[in-house]
Each structure stands twice: as C-alpha cells, then as structure tokens.
Scaffold this motif. Structure first.
Motif, mmCIF file in Angstrom:
data_model
loop_
_atom_site.group_PDB
_atom_site.id
_atom_site.type_symbol
_atom_site.label_atom_id
_atom_site.label_comp_id
_atom_site.label_asym_id
_atom_site.label_seq_id
_atom_site.Cartn_x
_atom_site.Cartn_y
_atom_site.Cartn_z
ATOM 1 N N ARG A 42 34.310 17.275 87.047
ATOM 2 C CA ARG A 42 33.115 17.524 86.242
ATOM 3 C C ARG A 42 33.455 17.457 84.747
ATOM 4 O O ARG A 42 32.716 16.866 83.953
ATOM 5 C CB ARG A 42 32.534 18.900 86.588
ATOM 6 C CG ARG A 42 31.268 19.221 85.787
ATOM 7 C CD ARG A 42 30.764 20.619 86.072
ATOM 8 N NE ARG A 42 30.130 20.713 87.388
ATOM 9 C CZ ARG A 42 30.607 21.388 88.407
ATOM 10 N NH1 ARG A 42 31.759 22.030 88.286
ATOM 11 N NH2 ARG A 42 29.976 21.433 89.566
ATOM 12 N N ASP A 43 34.590 18.039 84.380
ATOM 13 C CA ASP A 43 34.999 18.009 82.977
ATOM 14 C C ASP A 43 35.332 16.589 82.529
ATOM 15 O O ASP A 43 34.972 16.169 81.421
ATOM 16 C CB ASP A 43 36.218 18.910 82.762
ATOM 17 C CG ASP A 43 35.890 20.389 82.913
ATOM 18 O OD1 ASP A 43 34.687 20.732 82.867
ATOM 19 O OD2 ASP A 43 36.825 21.188 83.094
ATOM 20 N N PHE A 71 23.670 11.629 86.780
ATOM 21 C CA PHE A 71 23.815 10.640 85.710
ATOM 22 C C PHE A 71 22.901 9.444 85.934
ATOM 23 O O PHE A 71 22.190 8.998 85.027
ATOM 24 C CB PHE A 71 25.270 10.183 85.611
ATOM 25 C CG PHE A 71 25.464 8.988 84.721
ATOM 26 C CD1 PHE A 71 25.198 9.071 83.361
ATOM 27 C CD2 PHE A 71 25.886 7.773 85.247
ATOM 28 C CE1 PHE A 71 25.357 7.968 82.527
ATOM 29 C CE2 PHE A 71 26.050 6.670 84.427
ATOM 30 C CZ PHE A 71 25.791 6.768 83.059
ATOM 31 N N SER A 101 23.163 21.327 79.853
ATOM 32 C CA SER A 101 24.159 20.467 80.487
ATOM 33 C C SER A 101 24.254 19.115 79.794
ATOM 34 O O SER A 101 23.339 18.695 79.065
ATOM 35 C CB SER A 101 23.809 20.257 81.958
ATOM 36 O OG SER A 101 22.673 19.405 82.066
ATOM 37 N N ILE A 102 25.347 18.429 80.033
ATOM 38 C CA ILE A 102 25.546 17.088 79.480
ATOM 39 C C ILE A 102 24.423 16.159 79.905
ATOM 40 O O ILE A 102 23.938 15.344 79.111
ATOM 41 C CB ILE A 102 26.924 16.513 79.912
ATOM 42 C CG1 ILE A 102 27.116 15.075 79.410
ATOM 43 C CG2 ILE A 102 27.081 16.544 81.427
ATOM 44 C CD1 ILE A 102 27.233 14.964 77.933
ATOM 45 N N ARG A 127 32.083 14.606 82.117
ATOM 46 C CA ARG A 127 31.416 15.020 80.875
ATOM 47 C C ARG A 127 32.103 14.423 79.656
ATOM 48 O O ARG A 127 31.451 13.852 78.766
ATOM 49 C CB ARG A 127 31.428 16.547 80.778
ATOM 50 C CG ARG A 127 30.766 17.105 79.502
ATOM 51 C CD ARG A 127 31.241 18.513 79.233
ATOM 52 N NE ARG A 127 32.684 18.532 78.992
ATOM 53 C CZ ARG A 127 33.469 19.581 79.250
ATOM 54 N NH1 ARG A 127 32.955 20.693 79.761
ATOM 55 N NH2 ARG A 127 34.769 19.517 79.010
ATOM 56 N N ASP A 128 33.432 14.534 79.603
ATOM 57 C CA ASP A 128 34.167 14.020 78.449
ATOM 58 C C ASP A 128 34.028 12.512 78.317
ATOM 59 O O ASP A 128 33.935 11.974 77.201
ATOM 60 C CB ASP A 128 35.646 14.395 78.557
ATOM 61 C CG ASP A 128 35.873 15.902 78.432
ATOM 62 O OD1 ASP A 128 34.943 16.602 77.972
ATOM 63 O OD2 ASP A 128 36.972 16.365 78.800
ATOM 64 N N ILE A 165 30.574 11.761 76.901
ATOM 65 C CA ILE A 165 30.541 12.099 75.469
ATOM 66 C C ILE A 165 31.251 11.029 74.651
ATOM 67 O O ILE A 165 30.726 10.536 73.643
ATOM 68 C CB ILE A 165 31.194 13.479 75.232
ATOM 69 C CG1 ILE A 165 30.356 14.579 75.864
ATOM 70 C CG2 ILE A 165 31.363 13.732 73.737
ATOM 71 C CD1 ILE A 165 31.033 15.941 75.857
ATOM 72 N N LYS A 179 28.184 22.047 72.851
ATOM 73 C CA LYS A 179 28.863 22.796 73.908
ATOM 74 C C LYS A 179 28.160 24.097 74.258
ATOM 75 O O LYS A 179 28.354 24.640 75.352
ATOM 76 C CB LYS A 179 30.309 23.087 73.496
ATOM 77 C CG LYS A 179 31.182 21.846 73.386
ATOM 78 C CD LYS A 179 32.614 22.219 73.043
ATOM 79 C CE LYS A 179 33.496 20.978 72.954
ATOM 80 N NZ LYS A 179 34.902 21.322 72.610
ATOM 81 N N PHE A 192 27.128 16.087 71.519
ATOM 82 C CA PHE A 192 27.035 17.080 72.586
ATOM 83 C C PHE A 192 27.233 18.479 72.020
ATOM 84 O O PHE A 192 28.210 18.755 71.322
ATOM 85 C CB PHE A 192 28.085 16.790 73.655
ATOM 86 C CG PHE A 192 28.107 17.805 74.762
ATOM 87 C CD1 PHE A 192 27.024 17.933 75.615
ATOM 88 C CD2 PHE A 192 29.204 18.644 74.940
ATOM 89 C CE1 PHE A 192 27.030 18.869 76.641
ATOM 90 C CE2 PHE A 192 29.226 19.577 75.966
ATOM 91 C CZ PHE A 192 28.130 19.690 76.811
#
Length: 358
Positions: free
Chosen positions: A104-105, A176, A128-129, A108-109, A112, A124, A122
């Motif tokens: 998940r991280d 997404f 949510s993203i 997200r990264d 971004i 923080k 983004f």
C-alpha cells in the motif's frame, strides 16, 4: 541497413533506442492506428515481447510529438500538434512480497512520484491517496492527460498462491482504476499492458470502456517480428549468421522459423511472429547456435510459478498435444481460483493459437 546497425537488445526505452541508432522494426503505422483514437486500450502479451518498448513509444509520441520518429511511417500520418502530460506507471516495480502494508505504501509513493510533476500535491494529513488524486483529476483540463500502465497484473500474479492477499491487493488496485473511469474527461489516452486478465479490477468490468487488442486481427503483429520484417531489417545479420553456421540464407531462415517462430496472438490464426528476445540474442552470438533464450529469460514468469504453488497441472505429455480452448476463455477475465491452465500457458507464451475451428 548496414553491418554497423546496432541490435536493440535489452533497450526498452524508445527515445534511447533512436538516439543510439539501434535497429527499430517500424511498428509506427500500427501504433498510429491506436494512438489516433481517444480511448482506453489493453494488450496482453508474454514477457520479453516488447511491451515496455511499446509503452515507451506511446510516451514519446504523446509527450514530444514526432521528435523521435524521423523516417518512420507515422511521421507522414500523425497530424496532432498538441503534446500531453504523460504519466507512466510500471507495476512490476511494486509487489506485495513484504505484505499488504508495504505494498500500500509503495503504491501510494509511486502514484505521488508519477503525478507530482504535473501539479499533484499529496497532503499526508488529508484523505486517502485515491480521494486526493480523484479531486486533482477533476481539476485537469479536458483531454489533457495520458496514462500508461506497464505490467498492470504484476502485483496480482506475485500472490496467486495466497488468495487472501490477492483479494486485498486487487481491491487496492481497483480503487486506482475506478478513479480513471470516473474522471474520463481529463484523459486523452490510456494504454495498459499485462500478461493475463483478472476480473473485478474494474479495468474490464465494462468492456465498452476498454478496448482489448490482445486477440485483434489487425494488431497480431504489433509485438514480435514477422518473417518479412526480419528479412527487411536484419538482412546483414542473416547473412553474417548464415556464414557463421555454414548455412544458406534459406536454410538459416528455416531453422529460425523452427526455433523462434510460431507465436500467434490474433483470433484468425493467420499471422505468426518470432520471439524478438530469442532472435536478437541469436543474432548477437550466432556461433552459440539456436539456444532457448526466451525460456531462460522470459519463460519462467512469476505468474506461472505462483500458479503452480496452488494449482495442479497435467502431465507434460498432455501439453505436447494439440488442445482446444474457446476464444472466450482467452479473451475473458479470470479469477485467481478459476484461471485456466491452458489459458494461462497461452498467455505466458508456452502454448499458442494454431488454428481456429468454427
């Protein structure tokens, strides 16, 4: 073509390939037929067949226009003067090998990093993203953004043997793709590649929203090399290899066809292509003979390895005989627990379409 033309072995970036003056088998007329149409497209092909190079070619076209296409067929066809913001995502770089939270991280990264150059910031401390990205997309000018996704299914195929993790990863990816569907107005073009099709990812839930080119007769030769293309673009290498192996040109072509030809990716079963990775490796070192380059590099994909952990396979002899499979099985979406062995082996390149029965 001359003896000094460089093989494009291992080069998956189109602009770099052109800058190095490496051989490019001109697929740009076919690329034009896809790119001229605003819409969303999907293409399934085995590994090592040039999906990443194709994605890179679309990226160059939409980002820089005809800058890298001098002398190619599309130069006389492409009339668009606009360029676009191009977001390119390679999902083979993010896999849930270290658990759902890490995935998940990483997702997200990655989102971004790839959307930030075009103004996405983004927060923080915010939502949510996916929520923030959707809000940002709604503010973009109509028809201004191109999304390219390479190996969309890599996070899913890496956890085929863990159904619980598979479902959670699929749910995240679905969020997404749902954003792309709900913000269609901002999108000029979307192109997604992978090896196989999984349902419930919201990519394929509405086929009128996604054109699947995987079995399209018109694009059977989009990836891979036809016999005519080999004779046109690699003539000096054919001559050099024939001398190295003490064969005539015709004898060499017959040998190449026995070893590297025969892949068919379209529903009429009339167009066959060579595996480019095998052919290029052979031309690079013909004295080594006709080795199984594709299997060593691309023939052991994670999707098959993961499948074998949780599914029974037939005896090897069974797969050596001709089989019958419905085209709907090849073109339809599958689930982790209903994935057909014949369908998967065809999509990964072990089996291919030989003939069509009506």
């Amino acid at each position: 073509m001359d003896e000094l033309s460089l093989l494009p072995l291992g080069t998956s970036d189109f602009a770099t390939l052109r800058l190095r003056n490496q051989i490019y088998v001109d697929k740009s007329a076919l690329i034009y037929k896809i790119a001229i149409r605003p819409g969303k497209f999907f293409l399934a092909r085995p590994r090592r067949f040039g999906k990443s190079l194709l994605i890179s070619t679309f990226e160059s076209l939409f980002k820089f226009g005809l800058r890298d296409f001098k002398g190619l067929a599309i130069e006389k066809l492409w009339k668009e003067t606009e360029t676009y913001n191009v977001v390119r995502l390679d999902f083979s770089e993010i896999r849930p090998d270290f658990g759902l939270e890490k995935f998940r991280d990483d997702l997200r990264d990655r989102l971004i990093d790839n959307f930030a150059p075009y103004g996405f910031n983004f927060d923080k401390t915010g939502t949510s993203i996916f929520s923030q990205l959707s809000s940002w997309l709604k503010k973009q000018a109509p028809n201004s953004l191109v999304i390219l996704v390479d190996e969309y299914d890599a996070p899913l195929t890496s956890c085929l043997s863990n159904l619980e993790l598979f479902e959670k990863v699929r749910s995240l990816l679905s969020d997404f793709y749902a954003i792309l569907k709900s913000n269609d107005g901002a999108l000029r073009f979307v192109f997604i590649t992978g090896i196989t099709k999984f349902n419930k990812t919201r990519i394929f839930s509405a086929l009128n929203n996604m054109s699947d080119l995987s079995l399209d007769v018109e694009f059977g030769g989009l990836l891979g090399y036809t016999k005519e293309e080999i004779e046109k673009y690699f003539s000096p290498y054919l001559a050099s290899a024939a001398r190295a192996l003490d064969l005539t040109r015709s004898e060499l072509l017959e040998a190449l066809m026995r070893h590297y030809d025969g892949f068919c990716f379209e529903r009429s079963a009339t167009e066959r292509v060579f595996a480019p990775w095998s052919l290029l490796n052979f031309f690079a070192s013909p004295r080594n003979g006709l080795l199984d380059y594709w299997f060593e590099s691309g023939g052991k994909p994670s999707v098959l390895m993961e499948y074998l952990k949780s599914h029974a396979m037939r005896s090897p002899e069974e797969y050596g005989r001709e089989k019958t499979i419905s085209l709907s099985t090849l073109s339809g979406s599958s689930d982790a627990d209903t994935l057909s062995d014949l369908g998967l082996l065809t999509q990964t390149g072990y089996l291919t379409i030989k003939a069509v029965k009506y």
